[in-house]
Design an enzyme around this catalytic site. Structure first.
Site, PDB file in Angstrom:
ATOM      1  N   TRP A   2      -1.482  -6.983  20.862  1.00 18.51           N
ATOM      2  CA  TRP A   2      -1.089  -7.935  21.588  1.00 18.51           C
ATOM      3  C   TRP A   2      -1.490  -7.977  23.064  1.00 18.51           C
ATOM      4  CZ3 TRP A   2       4.193  -8.292  23.987  1.00 18.51           C
ATOM      5  CH2 TRP A   2       4.538  -9.816  24.502  1.00 18.51           C
ATOM      6  N   ASP A  10       7.326  -1.846  17.603  1.00 20.28           N
ATOM      7  CA  ASP A  10       7.362  -3.173  17.697  1.00 20.28           C
ATOM      8  C   ASP A  10       7.629  -4.166  16.640  1.00 20.28           C
ATOM      9  OD1 ASP A  10       7.640  -5.662  19.039  1.00 20.28           O
ATOM     10  OD2 ASP A  10       5.522  -5.793  20.031  1.00 20.28           O
ATOM     11  N   LYS A  34      10.715 -15.434  16.320  1.00 18.15           N
ATOM     12  CA  LYS A  34       9.865 -16.099  15.123  1.00 18.15           C
ATOM     13  C   LYS A  34      10.834 -16.213  14.093  1.00 18.15           C
ATOM     14  CE  LYS A  34       5.563 -15.841  16.977  1.00 18.15           C
ATOM     15  NZ  LYS A  34       5.919 -15.260  18.264  1.00 18.15           N
TER      16      LYS A  34
END
Length: 432
Positions: free
Chosen positions: A163, A244, A280
């Site tokens: 990312w 993460d 999410k």
């Protein structure tokens, strides 16, 4: 005073203009350059431009495969019913709006730790944890903590690719950011040999950022067996694992399965750092709900870690927002609502998995002679299709289907109504 006013009013327009120009030229901020466009959490190159091009397109069947948030089968934003129920309950409770503590709402952080590490984990009492401003905030706190206290290295290795904001966050945390091999363009899969070699060759006690599940942006995850090997290599180098986990439950539909890597590393004795996001898996994108945690070696060490996390957080934003954390707490701590939420998370994950199957099947039905197995072997919201930049451009210009030029698509942008059209279009741009 009157004479001075008259003097000003008697100035000619040209003299006023010169004064204005001089004033602008001497501005305090005259040396600040124009920065490049910023990107959202899930962008790998030019997502803002993709969104604008999509909006400007008047074609009825246009498709946006750059979107970085879940969409339902009608292509609309989705609010989980469990979230709606939690919100209604909170309104009925008529709670106050007082500040949370520096590290957030204790009921939330306890529930977040339990979700990540498991209710049966023997290390729960040694978790130093703080609520954060979603996953991004968790990463920023983690970066600051490493820069201030990690004694062995100020370098953090992130996967290639990762990312885009990972590098920016850690650079702003004054860490030296380097990359380790992760994605193999030839196989459209994991470069496990390169990954292991880079970990082995890194200086001892380096920091490695690991995506716990649903790797962003590739959708390529290690298998459990590969995770076990990665754990061994990290341990042999004395390295520090920084996880993460932005998609727990959202990747496979199973929160326990998606936490496998985190829990295995803990079982093997790694003192990990962990970033969590509820954007999410609860659809709480704008509520900015997350957590950062560190595994301490003892209760006394946990106390010291907690104290320093508070010292870091206080000047950053004082304390976190309570609204989204209360929603998450209600869902995580109420057995009935938690069961409902887990079912909804599985439903979102299953829809994405179904769209992967449909896209691959559609390409095969078109008679494509290429192999598309990677579409279904990858996991999570994103898929690296293997499309070349010029093929992505053709999809946009000829078929009004928009994705990033590295070939990444958001599977959440596929629906039962457009997946056949997308498959036919991809076949058309790849058949020659």
């Amino acid at each position: 005073m009157l004479s001075s006013i008259r003097a000003v009013s008697s100035r000619t327009p040209s003299s006023v203009l010169r004064l204005a120009i001089a004033s602008r030229a001497s501005s305090t901020w005259s040396n600040v350059p124009q920065g490049p466009p910023t990107h959202s959490r899930n962008s790998t190159n030019t997502l803002p431009g993709i969104t604008e091009a999509f909006k400007a397109n008047t074609f009825t069947n246009k498709v946006n495969l750059g979107v970085g948030a879940y969409r339902d089968d009608a292509g609309k934003p989705y609010v989980l019913p469990s979230v709606r129920t939690a919100e209604k309950r909170l309104i009925f409770k008529e709670l106050d709006k007082e500040y949370a503590g520096i590290t957030g709402t204790p009921a939330f952080t306890k529930a977040a730790a339990t979700l990540a590490y498991s209710a049966s984990s023997p290390v729960l009492d040694n978790i130093a944890i703080t609520q954060s401003i979603s996953g991004t905030g968790a990463l920023r706190i983690g970066g600051a903590f490493l820069e201030r206290f990690y004694p062995h290295s100020k370098t953090i290795y992130v996967p290639s690719p990762s990312w885009a904001n990972h590098a920016a966050i850690f650079k702003d945390s004054r860490l030296d950011v380097k990359q380790y091999r992760y994605y193999n363009k030839e196989t459209i899969g994991l470069d496990i040999d390169g990954l292991l070699a880079d970990i082995k060759n890194a200086p001892p006690r380096s920091v490695f950022l690991l995506h716990a599940c649903a790797h962003n942006p590739t959708g390529v995850d290690p298998t459990p067996e590969q995770w076990r090997t990665i754990s061994d290599v990290v341990k042999n180098g004395g390295h520090f694992a920084f996880f993460d986990m932005a998609y727990q439950g959202f990747a496979s539909g199973d929160t326990d399965k998606d936490a496998y890597a985190v829990r295995y590393f803990v079982e093997q004795g790694h003192q990990i750092a962990l970033c969590q996001s509820f954007a999410k898996n609860m659809g709480l994108y704008g509520e900015r709900v997350g957590a950062f945690s560190l595994l301490a070696a003892s209760a006394e060490e946990k106390k010291r870690l907690d104290s320093q996390i508070k010292i870091l957080v206080r000047p950053l934003y004082s304390n976190p927002p309570i609204g989204g954390a209360r929603i998450a707490t209600e869902i995580l701590n109420d057995p009935e609502l938690n069961t409902q939420w887990l079912s909804e998370v599985k439903g979102m994950a299953d829809r994405i998995i179904a769209m992967r199957d449909a896209l691959k099947g559609g390409l095969e039905e078109c008679g494509s002679k290429l192999k598309w197995d990677h579409i279904t072997s990858q996991i999570g919201m994103f898929c690296y299709t293997g499309l070349r930049p010029e093929q992505v451009d053709e999809l946009a210009n000829k078929y009004s289907i928009y994705g990033t030029r590295d070939g990444r698509i958001s599977v959440a942008g596929l629906t039962s109504g457009n997946v056949k059209y997308v498959a036919e279009s991809i076949h058309n741009v790849t058949k020659n």
